[in-house]
Design an enzyme around this catalytic site. Structure first.
Site, PDB file in Angstrom:
ATOM      1  N   ASP A   1      13.559   4.156  50.744  1.00 45.23           N
ATOM      2  CA  ASP A   1      12.735   3.295  51.611  1.00 45.23           C
ATOM      3  C   ASP A   1      11.312   3.047  51.415  1.00 45.23           C
ATOM      4  O   ASP A   1      10.965   3.132  51.235  1.00 45.23           O
ATOM      5  CB  ASP A   1      12.869   3.586  53.352  1.00 45.23           C
ATOM      6  CG  ASP A   1      12.111   2.233  54.498  1.00 45.23           C
ATOM      7  OD1 ASP A   1      13.140   1.566  54.433  1.00 45.23           O
ATOM      8  OD2 ASP A   1      11.586   2.596  55.035  1.00 45.23           O
TER       9      ASP A   1
ATOM     10  N   GLU B   1      14.049   0.404  47.868  1.00 46.41           N
ATOM     11  CA  GLU B   1      14.442  -1.286  48.456  1.00 46.41           C
ATOM     12  C   GLU B   1      12.573  -1.656  48.376  1.00 46.41           C
ATOM     13  O   GLU B   1      11.636  -1.400  48.227  1.00 46.41           O
ATOM     14  CB  GLU B   1      13.627  -0.853  50.128  1.00 46.41           C
ATOM     15  CG  GLU B   1      14.273  -1.830  50.752  1.00 46.41           C
ATOM     16  CD  GLU B   1      13.277  -1.956  52.442  1.00 46.41           C
ATOM     17  OE1 GLU B   1      13.797  -2.951  53.240  1.00 46.41           O
ATOM     18  OE2 GLU B   1      12.644  -0.680  52.009  1.00 46.41           O
TER      19      GLU B   1
END
Length: 512
Positions: free
Chosen positions: A212, A248
């Protein structure tokens, strides 16, 4: 010697681009916010029998529990430690899921949150998914343990401590993202703690990680963490296998930080893919399907070997992140099925299918006031299970797009055509297109406001094929339309512009 070191590093990074999917399977499904017990059952009863290669799971680490707003989905992205008890279940349930999914050849990829801890306003107490004490005010997270020495506050050069200018890469990486306490990943201690967390999961049997908020970490710091990661568990993976890493990084162009800075570490999420595909299928800005002849790198996307692609994800289906109103979601089922079918038929990237939950949308001035809502839960805040209806759809508010016949069958299509070249392109210079994958599969799409009626070269061997969009092959029968391919590879297609699903697809395994 330098060349040998470079080759070794290159080998490591290339290894981290490999998702290690088994049995010719190619696609990952994101079972967003599912409980571990439900994922284990889904691997056995549905994902493995239908050829899905892996599952991206929601963050399994201990997280803050939010009352305002009530049990928001994003509480999962606010860790207070690395204990493995979360909204989805405890460590025992997590291990059971990993083992059961691996036994049927479905890999598990963990959504890893290592950029930050919870929000600075997270307060003090035991309001966490495992009940551990923490104090966000003093940056005290004793379950790790982290202290105020392990955060970037002294390094951030903005008055607020927040990212104030996305044009400044130092701010983006050293300051707080929307108030989240930013970990100092340059410190060896923090690197060791994040690596320990990821290594515990690797040893439990996961195949890799969706990492993330990578834009908010320096690539060098991430490399230092990834270099400490164990090889995958040899109970499930071949010796020497490195964890699959996909990062990401939101890069639609024009920002100070580019996705290419992360290519050496693993694959990267190609956010331009869903944004552009949505624009084309909505026919905005004069875009047409016929323009997709050079789809992929020809559209300025990242190299094929670096990309993880998706129509939507858990952020942008709520209007967060990249793509804005162009993003197609389950709320637009007709266009969404076409977009996902096209993605799964096309050879570009590693494909990820979204599987969502419904929430009650409430728009004010174009903004959904309920975009925070988590999955359906009981009065104590615990997540309701995924129930399966008699028609194979899901209950309790779970959408289960991966179970939609059109999407499931295109995931199988992708497996059947894997490794075959993009071939036999046709278009009508508007919004009717077709293309094949060597001699193994062929797809035809009609997004025009008039019917498609055309004879095309499929590249397939002669025979009768079941259209896997309108139905299923069942033994020697087809529950949907049939396509007759002649000895010359030609077949006639008719698709009404008013059809529920204005596309057709056939492949080698759908031959009757």
């Amino acid at each position: 010697m330098k060349l040998l070191i470079f080759a070794a590093l290159l080998g490591l990074s290339v290894a981290q681009h490999n998702p290690h999917t088994k049995h010719g399977r190619t696609s990952i499904v994101h079972l967003f916010e599912w409980r571990w017990a439900d994922i284990a059952a889904e691997c056995e009863r549905y994902l493995a029998p239908n050829g899905y290669g892996g599952v991206q799971i929601s963050p399994p680490s201990e997280h803050i529990v939010l009352d305002h707003p009530w049990r928001a989905w994003y509480q999962r992205y606010q860790p207070i430690g690395y204990n493995l008890c979360s909204r989805s279940g405890n460590e025992k349930e997590l291990q059971d899921m990993i083992s059961r999914c691996n036994k049927v050849g479905v890999n598990i990829y963990v959504d890893a949150v290592i950029n930050h801890m919870c929000g600075a306003g997270g307060g003090e107490g035991h309001h966490s998914s495992c009940g551990s004490y923490f104090n966000a005010n003093t940056k005290d997270f004793p379950s790790v343990p982290y202290s105020n020495l392990d955060f970037n506050d002294g390094k951030c050069r903005t008055g607020s401590g927040e990212i104030e200018n996305y044009g400044d890469p130092n701010q983006v990486r050293d300051c707080r993202l929307v108030g989240l306490l930013d970990l100092a990943l340059e410190k060896d201690y923090v690197r060791s703690k994040t690596a320990d967390y990821m290594n515990k999961l690797i040893d439990m049997g996961v195949a890799g990680f969706r990492v993330d908020a990578c834009k908010h970490m320096w690539p060098g710091d991430m490399k230092a963490v990834f270099d400490r990661l164990h090889n995958l568990n040899t109970a499930w993976f071949s010796a020497g296998s490195r964890p699959f890493i996909f990062q990401e990084v939101i890069d639609l162009g024009g920002e100070a930080i580019t996705a290419s800075e992360y290519f050496g570490l693993g694959r990267v999420t190609e956010f331009k893919y869903g944004a552009k595909l949505g624009t084309v299928l909505r026919k905005w800005n004069g875009e047409k399907l016929s323009y997709l002849k050079n789809w992929g790198e020809g559209w300025g996307f990242m190299p094929n070997g670096s990309a993880v692609v998706f129509v939507d994800n858990h952020d942008n289906q709520r209007g967060h992140g990249a793509g804005g109103a162009a993003i197609l979601t389950f709320w637009d089922p007709r266009l969404y099925k076409m977009a996902t079918g096209l993605m799964l038929a096309h050879p570009y990237g590693v494909t990820r299918v979204m599987s969502s939950f419904r929430w009650e949308r409430h728009f004010v001035n174009g903004k959904d006031q309920n975009d925070w809502m988590g999955p359906a839960s009981y009065s104590d805040g615990s997540t309701k299970p995924v129930t399966i209806n008699s028609d194979s759809t899901c209950g309790n508010g779970w959408v289960c797009e991966h179970r939609w016949r059109q999407i499931r069958n295109m995931a199988i299509f992708r497996n059947v055509v894997n490794g075959q070249p993009f071939s036999n392109w046709w278009d009508n210079q508007s919004n009717q297109i077709a293309f094949g994958r060597g001699n193994r599969g062929f797809i035809v799409i009609n997004n025009d406001d008039w019917s498609l009626d055309v004879t095309l070269n499929t590249g397939l061997p002669a025979g009768t094929y079941c259209d896997v969009i309108s139905g299923d092959k069942s033994g020697s029968r087809c529950t949907g339309k049939q396509v007759q391919v002649g000895g010359d590879g030609l077949a006639h297609f008719q698709i009404s512009n008013t059809a529920e699903d204005p596309f057709m697809a056939v492949h080698a395994d759908s031959k009757l």
